[in-house]
Scaffold this motif. Structure first.
Motif, PDB file in Angstrom:
ATOM      1  N   UNK A  75       3.838   8.792  -7.453  1.00 33.97           N
ATOM      2  CA  UNK A  75       5.072   8.731  -8.338  1.00 33.97           C
ATOM      3  C   UNK A  75       5.295   7.111  -8.792  1.00 33.97           C
ATOM      4  N   UNK A  76       4.475   6.349  -9.383  1.00 32.81           N
ATOM      5  CA  UNK A  76       4.818   5.026  -9.766  1.00 32.81           C
ATOM      6  C   UNK A  76       5.815   4.749 -11.102  1.00 32.81           C
ATOM      7  N   UNK A  77       6.395   3.764 -10.718  1.00 31.64           N
ATOM      8  CA  UNK A  77       7.129   3.227 -11.903  1.00 31.64           C
ATOM      9  C   UNK A  77       6.324   2.546 -12.897  1.00 31.64           C
ATOM     10  N   UNK A  78       6.994   1.534 -13.793  1.00 33.97           N
ATOM     11  CA  UNK A  78       5.958   1.049 -14.870  1.00 33.97           C
ATOM     12  C   UNK A  78       4.910   0.045 -13.908  1.00 33.97           C
ATOM     13  N   UNK A  79       3.562   0.396 -14.691  1.00 37.76           N
ATOM     14  CA  UNK A  79       2.513  -0.100 -14.157  1.00 37.76           C
ATOM     15  C   UNK A  79       1.937  -1.220 -15.056  1.00 37.76           C
ATOM     16  N   UNK A  80       1.467  -2.416 -15.022  1.00 37.12           N
ATOM     17  CA  UNK A  80       0.987  -3.348 -15.949  1.00 37.12           C
ATOM     18  C   UNK A  80      -0.553  -2.909 -16.462  1.00 37.12           C
ATOM     19  N   UNK A  81      -0.625  -1.873 -17.470  1.00 36.26           N
ATOM     20  CA  UNK A  81      -1.889  -1.384 -17.935  1.00 36.26           C
ATOM     21  C   UNK A  81      -1.531  -1.127 -19.458  1.00 36.26           C
ATOM     22  N   UNK A  82      -2.666  -0.675 -19.979  1.00 30.38           N
ATOM     23  CA  UNK A  82      -2.746  -0.424 -21.447  1.00 30.38           C
ATOM     24  C   UNK A  82      -1.873   0.679 -21.758  1.00 30.38           C
ATOM     25  N   UNK A  83      -1.346   1.465 -20.696  1.00 35.93           N
ATOM     26  CA  UNK A  83      -0.436   2.377 -21.185  1.00 35.93           C
ATOM     27  C   UNK A  83       0.587   2.059 -21.969  1.00 35.93           C
ATOM     28  N   UNK A  84       1.137   1.235 -21.786  1.00 32.68           N
ATOM     29  CA  UNK A  84       2.484   0.776 -22.697  1.00 32.68           C
ATOM     30  C   UNK A  84       1.887   0.217 -23.946  1.00 32.68           C
ATOM     31  N   UNK A  85       0.620   0.065 -24.449  1.00 31.34           N
ATOM     32  CA  UNK A  85       0.300  -0.101 -25.732  1.00 31.34           C
ATOM     33  C   UNK A  85       0.679   0.851 -26.548  1.00 31.34           C
ATOM     34  N   UNK A  93      11.785  -5.158 -17.533  1.00 31.67           N
ATOM     35  CA  UNK A  93      11.782  -4.820 -16.385  1.00 31.67           C
ATOM     36  C   UNK A  93      11.342  -5.774 -15.151  1.00 31.67           C
ATOM     37  N   UNK A  94      10.675  -7.018 -15.540  1.00 35.13           N
ATOM     38  CA  UNK A  94      10.126  -8.095 -14.885  1.00 35.13           C
ATOM     39  C   UNK A  94       9.696  -7.544 -13.580  1.00 35.13           C
ATOM     40  N   UNK A  95      10.314  -7.847 -12.419  1.00 35.71           N
ATOM     41  CA  UNK A  95       9.794  -7.306 -10.995  1.00 35.71           C
ATOM     42  C   UNK A  95       9.521  -6.135 -10.768  1.00 35.71           C
ATOM     43  N   UNK A  96      10.100  -5.210 -11.593  1.00 37.56           N
ATOM     44  CA  UNK A  96       9.844  -3.830 -11.171  1.00 37.56           C
ATOM     45  C   UNK A  96       8.326  -3.372 -11.660  1.00 37.56           C
ATOM     46  N   UNK A  97       7.690  -4.237 -12.310  1.00 33.48           N
ATOM     47  CA  UNK A  97       6.499  -3.754 -12.960  1.00 33.48           C
ATOM     48  C   UNK A  97       5.477  -3.917 -11.827  1.00 33.48           C
ATOM     49  N   UNK A  98       4.594  -2.973 -11.481  1.00 33.29           N
ATOM     50  CA  UNK A  98       3.709  -2.940 -10.662  1.00 33.29           C
ATOM     51  C   UNK A  98       2.157  -3.320 -10.997  1.00 33.29           C
ATOM     52  N   UNK A  99       1.485  -3.846 -10.220  1.00 38.63           N
ATOM     53  CA  UNK A  99       0.282  -4.527 -10.475  1.00 38.63           C
ATOM     54  C   UNK A  99      -0.772  -3.301 -10.147  1.00 38.63           C
ATOM     55  N   UNK A 101      -4.067  -3.141  -9.205  1.00 35.91           N
ATOM     56  CA  UNK A 101      -4.870  -3.101  -8.268  1.00 35.91           C
ATOM     57  C   UNK A 101      -4.119  -3.019  -6.858  1.00 35.91           C
ATOM     58  N   UNK A 102      -2.945  -3.330  -6.678  1.00 41.13           N
ATOM     59  CA  UNK A 102      -2.126  -3.325  -5.601  1.00 41.13           C
ATOM     60  C   UNK A 102      -1.715  -1.493  -5.311  1.00 41.13           C
ATOM     61  N   UNK A 103      -1.333  -1.185  -6.517  1.00 44.79           N
ATOM     62  CA  UNK A 103      -1.034   0.354  -6.439  1.00 44.79           C
ATOM     63  C   UNK A 103      -2.310   1.130  -6.061  1.00 44.79           C
ATOM     64  N   UNK A 104      -3.449   0.814  -6.454  1.00 46.52           N
ATOM     65  CA  UNK A 104      -4.750   1.628  -6.212  1.00 46.52           C
ATOM     66  C   UNK A 104      -4.910   1.503  -4.628  1.00 46.52           C
ATOM     67  N   UNK A 105      -4.740   0.256  -4.269  1.00 49.75           N
ATOM     68  CA  UNK A 105      -4.966   0.008  -2.650  1.00 49.75           C
ATOM     69  C   UNK A 105      -3.995   0.927  -1.992  1.00 49.75           C
ATOM     70  N   UNK A 106      -2.705   1.030  -2.291  1.00 51.51           N
ATOM     71  CA  UNK A 106      -1.901   1.880  -1.511  1.00 51.51           C
ATOM     72  C   UNK A 106      -2.145   3.295  -1.704  1.00 51.51           C
ATOM     73  N   UNK A 107      -2.729   3.774  -3.146  1.00 52.17           N
ATOM     74  CA  UNK A 107      -3.146   5.131  -3.171  1.00 52.17           C
ATOM     75  C   UNK A 107      -4.378   5.517  -2.193  1.00 52.17           C
ATOM     76  N   UNK A 135       3.062  12.123  -0.244  1.00 55.75           N
ATOM     77  CA  UNK A 135       3.447  11.451  -1.439  1.00 55.75           C
ATOM     78  C   UNK A 135       3.592   9.941  -1.424  1.00 55.75           C
ATOM     79  N   UNK A 136       3.264   9.175  -2.527  1.00 56.59           N
ATOM     80  CA  UNK A 136       3.452   7.663  -2.741  1.00 56.59           C
ATOM     81  C   UNK A 136       4.511   7.377  -3.871  1.00 56.59           C
ATOM     82  N   UNK A 137       5.541   6.514  -3.636  1.00 53.14           N
ATOM     83  CA  UNK A 137       6.580   6.367  -4.351  1.00 53.14           C
ATOM     84  C   UNK A 137       6.628   4.635  -4.599  1.00 53.14           C
ATOM     85  N   UNK A 138       6.481   4.304  -5.750  1.00 55.22           N
ATOM     86  CA  UNK A 138       6.611   2.624  -6.147  1.00 55.22           C
ATOM     87  C   UNK A 138       7.417   2.490  -7.287  1.00 55.22           C
ATOM     88  N   UNK A 139       7.883   1.338  -7.413  1.00 55.29           N
ATOM     89  CA  UNK A 139       8.458   0.447  -6.432  1.00 55.29           C
ATOM     90  C   UNK A 139       9.496   1.280  -5.521  1.00 55.29           C
TER      91      UNK A 139
END
Length: 263
Positions: free
Chosen positions: A185-195, A207-213, A215-221, A231-235
């Motif tokens: 369950x990720x919050x906003x991730x900096x990808x093309x999704x938002x285009x 959202x500033x600092x709430x945005x997830x990177x 590559x780091x989320x992939x590592x956690x998954x 379950x994984x929840x970020x941020x």
């Protein structure tokens, strides 16, 4: 779970989080199967996976909203590879808009991709795992929007609430067969999704600092897959907010309509 020589299939693997999940799985020694509609992009992801893993990787075109496309892709997997150890259901899209003016044709498409197509693929892969009497893992990428809906996400949140409910029941059904189900369950991730979700670009900027990177989320998954997490929840702050939403609904409405409403 050791991913060395395990077959990991990722949908929506042509870019963003899906692409990073492919790379992270490859770094852990997996045989990666990259699937996406954009066939012109999955080839380069496949090649990078081979460089990272030192093993063969595969790239198959897939439109999860089309059952015949799912069937054709799985036939290729069975012919060329033989099995799937980990399925990561990452394909999906969202559109943020007021419900009263929402294009319902887009709503149908969102449910076909985010929910129904994911279910069709998951059912077929789960049957393959059961028939081979092998353990496995299924990862469903849901969203914080499936725990705490905010304005302009009525349709998108509905699809992700469905993914969570489906995953929670599936986890219990497949547990006796040693097939693990994890939701992310990720919050906003900096990808093309938002285009597509927010063409203005204001949402991520606000959202500033709430945005997830990604590559780091992939590592956690991938760490979660190896450790059989539920379950994984970020941020983490949004996870706390979603828990408050359940325990204190009025506070949750205030957070959802205020602090986390940046659309």
């Amino acid at each position: 779970m050791d991913l060395q020589d395990k077959v990991v299939l990722v949908t929506g693997g042509s870019g963003g989080l899906g692409e990073q999940l492919c790379y992270e799985a490859a770094k852990n020694g997996a045989i990666v199967v990259v699937c996406a509609r954009r066939i012109n992009l999955i080839g380069k992801v496949k090649e990078q996976c081979e460089r990272l893993s030192g093993k063969d990787a595969f790239a198959f075109q897939l439109d999860v909203a089309q059952p015949e496309s799912v069937e054709a892709m799985l036939n290729k997997v069975q012919t060329e590879i033989g099995r799937i150890d980990v399925l990561i259901n990452n394909a999906g899209f969202g559109i943020f808009d007021d419900f009263v003016s929402f294009d319902m044709a887009k709503a149908y498409q969102m449910f076909e991709v985010n929910v129904l197509g994911m279910m069709v693929l998951t059912q077929k892969v789960a049957l393959m795992m059961l028939e081979s009497n092998s353990s496995g893992s299924i990862v469903n990428i849901a969203s914080m929007a499936g725990k705490m809906a905010t304005p302009k996400t009525a349709i998108y949140s509905a699809t992700k609430f469905a993914v969570l409910g489906f995953s929670n029941a599936l986890r219990l059904e497949l547990k006796p067969a040693n097939i693990h189900v994890m939701t992310v369950n990720p919050g906003p991730v900096a990808t093309h999704f938002f285009e597509q979700a927010d063409p203005s670009g204001n949402y991520l900027e606000n959202l500033g600092n709430f945005v997830l990177e990604p590559d780091k989320l992939a590592q956690a998954i991938i760490r979660g897959v190896k450790k059989h997490k539920r379950e994984i929840n970020r941020p983490h702050l949004m996870q706390v907010a979603s828990q408050l939403y359940t325990l204190f609904p009025h506070v949750g409405d205030w957070l959802a309509g205020g602090l986390f409403n940046q659309k």
